[in-house]
Scaffold this active site. Structure first.
Site, PDB file in Angstrom:
ATOM      1  N   ASP A   1       0.889  -1.169   0.000  1.00  0.00           N
ATOM      2  CA  ASP A   1       0.000   0.000   0.000  1.00  0.00           C
ATOM      3  C   ASP A   1       0.921   1.211   0.000  1.00  0.00           C
ATOM      4  O   ASP A   1       1.552   1.521   1.016  1.00  0.00           O
ATOM      5  CB  ASP A   1      -0.895  -0.012   1.240  1.00  0.00           C
ATOM      6  CG  ASP A   1      -1.828   1.192   1.313  1.00  0.00           C
ATOM      7  OD1 ASP A   1      -1.674   2.125   0.497  1.00  0.00           O
ATOM      8  OD2 ASP A   1      -2.695   1.215   2.210  1.00  0.00           O
TER       9      ASP A   1
ATOM     10  N   ASN B   1       2.333   1.658 -11.105  1.00  0.00           N
ATOM     11  CA  ASN B   1       1.014   1.601 -11.724  1.00  0.00           C
ATOM     12  C   ASN B   1      -0.108   1.980 -10.761  1.00  0.00           C
ATOM     13  O   ASN B   1      -1.177   2.397 -11.202  1.00  0.00           O
ATOM     14  CB  ASN B   1       0.759   0.194 -12.271  1.00  0.00           C
ATOM     15  CG  ASN B   1      -0.642   0.029 -12.801  1.00  0.00           C
ATOM     16  OD1 ASN B   1      -0.987   0.527 -13.860  1.00  0.00           O
ATOM     17  ND2 ASN B   1      -1.482  -0.682 -12.036  1.00  0.00           N
TER      18      ASN B   1
ATOM     19  N   TYR C   1      -7.538  14.093 -11.138  1.00  0.00           N
ATOM     20  CA  TYR C   1      -6.747  13.087 -11.861  1.00  0.00           C
ATOM     21  C   TYR C   1      -5.729  13.750 -12.777  1.00  0.00           C
ATOM     22  O   TYR C   1      -4.541  13.381 -12.783  1.00  0.00           O
ATOM     23  CB  TYR C   1      -7.675  12.196 -12.664  1.00  0.00           C
ATOM     24  CG  TYR C   1      -6.957  11.107 -13.427  1.00  0.00           C
ATOM     25  CD1 TYR C   1      -6.479   9.975 -12.768  1.00  0.00           C
ATOM     26  CD2 TYR C   1      -6.756  11.219 -14.802  1.00  0.00           C
ATOM     27  CE1 TYR C   1      -5.816   8.975 -13.464  1.00  0.00           C
ATOM     28  CE2 TYR C   1      -6.087  10.228 -15.503  1.00  0.00           C
ATOM     29  CZ  TYR C   1      -5.620   9.102 -14.835  1.00  0.00           C
ATOM     30  OH  TYR C   1      -4.952   8.125 -15.525  1.00  0.00           O
TER      31      TYR C   1
ATOM     32  N   LYS D   1      -1.535  13.525 -12.498  1.00  0.00           N
ATOM     33  CA  LYS D   1      -0.674  12.965 -13.536  1.00  0.00           C
ATOM     34  C   LYS D   1       0.287  14.012 -14.093  1.00  0.00           C
ATOM     35  O   LYS D   1       1.417  13.689 -14.481  1.00  0.00           O
ATOM     36  CB  LYS D   1      -1.521  12.353 -14.649  1.00  0.00           C
ATOM     37  CG  LYS D   1      -2.303  11.109 -14.215  1.00  0.00           C
ATOM     38  CD  LYS D   1      -1.398  10.025 -13.663  1.00  0.00           C
ATOM     39  CE  LYS D   1      -2.179   8.745 -13.332  1.00  0.00           C
ATOM     40  NZ  LYS D   1      -1.328   7.662 -12.806  1.00  0.00           N
TER      41      LYS D   1
ATOM     42  N   THR E   1     -11.243  -0.835 -17.779  1.00  0.00           N
ATOM     43  CA  THR E   1     -10.861  -1.363 -16.477  1.00  0.00           C
ATOM     44  C   THR E   1     -11.998  -1.081 -15.495  1.00  0.00           C
ATOM     45  O   THR E   1     -12.992  -0.452 -15.833  1.00  0.00           O
ATOM     46  CB  THR E   1      -9.574  -0.694 -15.955  1.00  0.00           C
ATOM     47  OG1 THR E   1      -9.840   0.695 -15.705  1.00  0.00           O
ATOM     48  CG2 THR E   1      -8.428  -0.837 -16.951  1.00  0.00           C
TER      49      THR E   1
END
Length: 257
Positions: free
Chosen positions: A75, A102, A177, A181, A212
């Site tokens: 984690d 990832n 998000y 990134k 996904t």
């Protein structure tokens, strides 16, 4: 039977040991596809997962087919978890050749959270957690063979692409998000420079808009599979060229920062 990723090269080593790779957030989706492909390429793969039983469930059939892959508890938001894994890798292998970051989340559509809360949680995993794992594994990467770090980013973070009104995703607005990134991309460039003298290469890749669990409820349904999405990360993980560092790309080539 698992899907096969066409990696375009044979990375099996003729030496006395297998190269060792760690993939975070790898018990499903793109992470699992990356871990599977690296195991197929002949590496020893540590499949990072928060719940060991989930990792064991996906690793068991791969080991039965001869792949050297095992789940490890990880984690990245928990310093004790990262420290324990670093100690495990140091004790059993004494080095790490490949680190694929990832693990990540997208909370922009999460109900019941303010944008500030979404941003804080997203940054904690996508940026701070990634850096925590890199820092912990650095002494092991320094002992590795052609060591490299591959950060899973997104073209949604590209300022160059977002400035183009004709870009297919120009209307996408995922503040937490995309900011996370973009920060990861900046971190990639900084680490490529600072870790270069130690021979550690650092690159960012965009796997593409993929089907996904994270995109299951998206208004625009992706058609790309995790196996397809894994290819660019796998190629960078297996690339041993000392000059391949500080890049941002997808399977079609370089992307603008």
């Amino acid at each position: 039977m698992t899907d096969h990723v066409d990696i375009g090269q044979d990375n099996s080593e003729s030496g006395t040991r297998r190269r060792v790779a760690l993939v975070s957030g790898a018990n499903r989706g793109i992470g699992l596809a990356i871990a599977t492909a690296l195991a197929e390429a002949g590496l020893t793969v540590l499949l990072g997962t928060r719940q060991l039983e989930n990792g064991e469930r996906v690793c068991a059939p791969l080991r039965q087919s001869g792949r050297d892959i095992r789940p490890v508890q990880l984690d990245t938001t928990d310093s004790s978890s990262v420290e324990a894994l670093c100690a495990l890798v140091a004790g059993e292998w004494g080095l790490l050749d490949v680190l694929v970051n990832n693990a990540g989340i997208s909370l922009d559509h999460a109900p019941g959270m303010s944008l500030a809360e979404r941003m804080e949680s997203t940054m904690q995993l996508n940026v701070v957690g990634t850096l925590r794992l890199i820092e912990g594994m650095l002494p092991l990467l320094e002992q590795g063979d052609h060591p490299c770090i591959v950060n899973i980013s997104s073209e949604l973070a590209s300022f160059g692409l977002r400035a183009d009104a004709s870009w297919p995703y120009a209307e996408f607005a995922l503040p937490a998000y995309q900011a996370s990134k973009a920060a990861l991309n900046a971190l990639t460039l900084s680490l490529a420079r600072t870790l270069g003298p130690a021979g550690i290469r650092v690159n960012a890749v965009c796997p593409g808009y993929t089907e996904t669990d994270a995109t299951r409820d998206a208004p625009v349904k992706p058609t790309r599979s995790p196996v397809e999405a894994a290819r660019v990360a796998v190629r960078l993980a297996l690339d041993m060229s000392p000059d391949t560092t500080g890049t941002f790309s997808n399977e079609n080539g370089p992307l603008p920062w």
